[in-house]
Design a protein around this motif. Structure first.
Motif, PDB file in Angstrom:
ATOM      1  N   THR A 135       0.835  -1.210   0.000  1.00  0.00           N
ATOM      2  CA  THR A 135       0.000   0.000   0.000  1.00  0.00           C
ATOM      3  C   THR A 135       0.861   1.248   0.000  1.00  0.00           C
ATOM      4  O   THR A 135       0.575   2.207  -0.724  1.00  0.00           O
ATOM      5  N   ARG A 136       1.916   1.214   0.786  1.00  0.00           N
ATOM      6  CA  ARG A 136       2.811   2.379   0.838  1.00  0.00           C
ATOM      7  C   ARG A 136       3.506   2.579  -0.506  1.00  0.00           C
ATOM      8  O   ARG A 136       3.647   3.703  -0.980  1.00  0.00           O
ATOM      9  N   LYS A 137       3.951   1.483  -1.116  1.00  0.00           N
ATOM     10  CA  LYS A 137       4.619   1.551  -2.424  1.00  0.00           C
ATOM     11  C   LYS A 137       3.690   2.164  -3.472  1.00  0.00           C
ATOM     12  O   LYS A 137       4.127   2.931  -4.323  1.00  0.00           O
ATOM     13  N   LEU A 138       2.400   1.844  -3.401  1.00  0.00           N
ATOM     14  CA  LEU A 138       1.419   2.357  -4.363  1.00  0.00           C
ATOM     15  C   LEU A 138       0.861   3.733  -3.996  1.00  0.00           C
ATOM     16  O   LEU A 138       0.064   4.301  -4.740  1.00  0.00           O
ATOM     17  N   GLY A 139       1.259   4.269  -2.839  1.00  0.00           N
ATOM     18  CA  GLY A 139       0.807   5.597  -2.431  1.00  0.00           C
ATOM     19  C   GLY A 139      -0.522   5.637  -1.701  1.00  0.00           C
ATOM     20  O   GLY A 139      -1.187   6.667  -1.690  1.00  0.00           O
ATOM     21  N   PHE A 140      -0.895   4.513  -1.074  1.00  0.00           N
ATOM     22  CA  PHE A 140      -2.159   4.447  -0.343  1.00  0.00           C
ATOM     23  C   PHE A 140      -1.914   4.238   1.152  1.00  0.00           C
ATOM     24  O   PHE A 140      -2.327   3.234   1.726  1.00  0.00           O
ATOM     25  N   GLN A 141      -1.254   5.199   1.779  1.00  0.00           N
ATOM     26  CA  GLN A 141      -0.965   5.092   3.209  1.00  0.00           C
ATOM     27  C   GLN A 141      -2.235   4.886   4.021  1.00  0.00           C
ATOM     28  O   GLN A 141      -2.258   4.148   4.998  1.00  0.00           O
ATOM     29  N   SER A 142      -3.323   5.525   3.618  1.00  0.00           N
ATOM     30  CA  SER A 142      -4.581   5.397   4.358  1.00  0.00           C
ATOM     31  C   SER A 142      -5.044   3.940   4.419  1.00  0.00           C
ATOM     32  O   SER A 142      -5.611   3.504   5.422  1.00  0.00           O
ATOM     33  N   MET A 143      -4.800   3.183   3.370  1.00  0.00           N
ATOM     34  CA  MET A 143      -5.188   1.769   3.357  1.00  0.00           C
ATOM     35  C   MET A 143      -4.306   0.968   4.311  1.00  0.00           C
ATOM     36  O   MET A 143      -4.778   0.039   4.970  1.00  0.00           O
ATOM     37  N   ALA A 144      -3.028   1.326   4.420  1.00  0.00           N
ATOM     38  CA  ALA A 144      -2.144   0.663   5.375  1.00  0.00           C
ATOM     39  C   ALA A 144      -2.612   0.924   6.799  1.00  0.00           C
ATOM     40  O   ALA A 144      -2.600   0.027   7.651  1.00  0.00           O
ATOM     41  N   THR A 145      -3.045   2.130   7.062  1.00  0.00           N
ATOM     42  CA  THR A 145      -3.538   2.476   8.393  1.00  0.00           C
ATOM     43  C   THR A 145      -4.858   1.765   8.677  1.00  0.00           C
ATOM     44  O   THR A 145      -5.055   1.231   9.766  1.00  0.00           O
ATOM     45  N   VAL A 199      -2.158  14.050   6.441  1.00  0.00           N
ATOM     46  CA  VAL A 199      -3.480  14.679   6.445  1.00  0.00           C
ATOM     47  C   VAL A 199      -3.377  16.081   7.021  1.00  0.00           C
ATOM     48  O   VAL A 199      -2.412  16.415   7.707  1.00  0.00           O
ATOM     49  N   THR A 200      -4.387  16.893   6.760  1.00  0.00           N
ATOM     50  CA  THR A 200      -4.388  18.250   7.285  1.00  0.00           C
ATOM     51  C   THR A 200      -4.538  18.222   8.804  1.00  0.00           C
ATOM     52  O   THR A 200      -5.076  17.264   9.371  1.00  0.00           O
ATOM     53  N   ALA A 201      -4.062  19.259   9.439  1.00  0.00           N
ATOM     54  CA  ALA A 201      -4.098  19.335  10.906  1.00  0.00           C
ATOM     55  C   ALA A 201      -5.528  19.277  11.443  1.00  0.00           C
ATOM     56  O   ALA A 201      -5.750  18.817  12.558  1.00  0.00           O
ATOM     57  N   LEU A 249      -8.664   8.611   5.686  1.00  0.00           N
ATOM     58  CA  LEU A 249      -9.216   9.460   4.633  1.00  0.00           C
ATOM     59  C   LEU A 249      -8.500   9.143   3.334  1.00  0.00           C
ATOM     60  O   LEU A 249      -7.288   8.879   3.323  1.00  0.00           O
ATOM     61  N   GLU A 250      -9.240   9.189   2.241  1.00  0.00           N
ATOM     62  CA  GLU A 250      -8.663   8.886   0.941  1.00  0.00           C
ATOM     63  C   GLU A 250      -7.678   9.981   0.528  1.00  0.00           C
ATOM     64  O   GLU A 250      -7.969  11.171   0.649  1.00  0.00           O
ATOM     65  N   GLU A 251      -6.532   9.567   0.032  1.00  0.00           N
ATOM     66  CA  GLU A 251      -5.479  10.507  -0.351  1.00  0.00           C
ATOM     67  C   GLU A 251      -5.922  11.490  -1.432  1.00  0.00           C
ATOM     68  O   GLU A 251      -5.616  12.682  -1.341  1.00  0.00           O
ATOM     69  N   ARG A 252      -6.645  11.028  -2.440  1.00  0.00           N
ATOM     70  CA  ARG A 252      -6.965  11.901  -3.575  1.00  0.00           C
ATOM     71  C   ARG A 252      -8.002  12.965  -3.247  1.00  0.00           C
ATOM     72  O   ARG A 252      -8.024  14.014  -3.870  1.00  0.00           O
ATOM     73  N   SER A 253      -8.879  12.718  -2.276  1.00  0.00           N
ATOM     74  CA  SER A 253      -9.947  13.677  -1.987  1.00  0.00           C
ATOM     75  C   SER A 253      -9.857  14.290  -0.587  1.00  0.00           C
ATOM     76  O   SER A 253     -10.449  15.331  -0.335  1.00  0.00           O
ATOM     77  N   ARG A 268     -15.409   5.868  -0.276  1.00  0.00           N
ATOM     78  CA  ARG A 268     -16.654   5.220  -0.656  1.00  0.00           C
ATOM     79  C   ARG A 268     -16.322   3.732  -0.728  1.00  0.00           C
ATOM     80  O   ARG A 268     -15.208   3.357  -1.070  1.00  0.00           O
ATOM     81  N   GLU A 269     -17.298   2.891  -0.415  1.00  0.00           N
ATOM     82  CA  GLU A 269     -17.045   1.450  -0.360  1.00  0.00           C
ATOM     83  C   GLU A 269     -16.501   0.904  -1.672  1.00  0.00           C
ATOM     84  O   GLU A 269     -15.564   0.105  -1.677  1.00  0.00           O
ATOM     85  N   ARG A 270     -17.049   1.338  -2.774  1.00  0.00           N
ATOM     86  CA  ARG A 270     -16.596   0.835  -4.073  1.00  0.00           C
ATOM     87  C   ARG A 270     -15.138   1.220  -4.335  1.00  0.00           C
ATOM     88  O   ARG A 270     -14.357   0.430  -4.845  1.00  0.00           O
ATOM     89  N   ARG A 271     -14.761   2.439  -3.981  1.00  0.00           N
ATOM     90  CA  ARG A 271     -13.371   2.903  -4.171  1.00  0.00           C
ATOM     91  C   ARG A 271     -12.432   2.094  -3.286  1.00  0.00           C
ATOM     92  O   ARG A 271     -11.371   1.660  -3.725  1.00  0.00           O
ATOM     93  N   MET A 272     -12.796   1.889  -2.032  1.00  0.00           N
ATOM     94  CA  MET A 272     -11.961   1.108  -1.128  1.00  0.00           C
ATOM     95  C   MET A 272     -11.771  -0.300  -1.672  1.00  0.00           C
ATOM     96  O   MET A 272     -10.662  -0.832  -1.699  1.00  0.00           O
TER      97      MET A 272
END
Length: 185
Positions: free
Chosen positions: A34-44, A130-132, A139-143, A148-152
């Motif tokens: 997940t980190r390699k692909l840029g999805f830190q939120s998914m790792a968390t 993420v913002t302070a 939270l999703e990185e791009r937005s 949303r469930e489908r995106r996850m």
């Protein structure tokens, strides 16, 4: 010995298909990918499910099938190295999970031991991304908003393919993970 009162009722104690147990090695590979692909939120999110036994909708803050929106897990309930506050949405029970304990070291002096180092690593990485004023942890990185469930689900599948993980691996399986082997590697 008394006869089992549930015998003959057709009840099964095995997990439903789709909830296969995820091994610690698979969990670690998933987080790394997940980190390699840029999805830190998914790792968390996966760390919250695996380490804290959280349901997917609790980690992501999805709406429940009963139509009640769940907020997810908030930064306000996280005190690094100390505790994290969670809500079991299925029961409504609040849970405060200690993140460390103090034990007596070999030298006889008190020593603090981290109980969930992988979780704390992922939380620390996410906090910097993420913002302070972000309330929710996942939270999703791009937005910058809740997934949303489908995106996850789509991102989860992408991560599994990239990592070469089994096709039957579900996000729910992390909650049912094999916690027996805490060795890294």
């Amino acid at each position: 010995m008394k006869e089992n009162p549930l015998k003959g009722m057709g009840l099964s104690s095995t997990a439903a298909k789709g909830n296969r147990e995820t091994s610690r090695a698979e969990y670690n590979l998933y987080r790394e990918t997940t980190r390699k692909l840029g999805f830190q939120s998914m790792a968390t999110a996966v760390a919250l499910c695996f380490e804290c036994c959280q349901r997917v909708w609790d980690a992501f803050g999805f709406g429940d099938p009963d139509g009640v929106e769940r907020r997810g897990i908030e930064w306000a309930g996280y005190r690094p190295g100390e505790e994290i506050s969670l809500a079991q949405s299925k029961t409504g029970n609040p849970v405060t999970l200690p993140l460390s304990i103090v034990v007596t070291g070999e030298d006889g002096k008190p020593e603090t031991v981290s109980l969930y180092p992988e979780l704390e690593e992922e939380l620390a990485r996410s906090r910097t991304m993420v913002t302070a004023d972000a309330e929710m942890i996942v939270l999703e990185e791009r937005s910058g908003k809740k997934y949303r469930e489908r995106r996850m689900s789509s991102i989860h599948r992408q991560i599994c393919v990239e990592a070469g993980l089994p096709k039957d691996m579900t996000f729910t399986g992390f909650r049912h993970g094999d916690h027996g082997d805490r060795r890294r590697g």
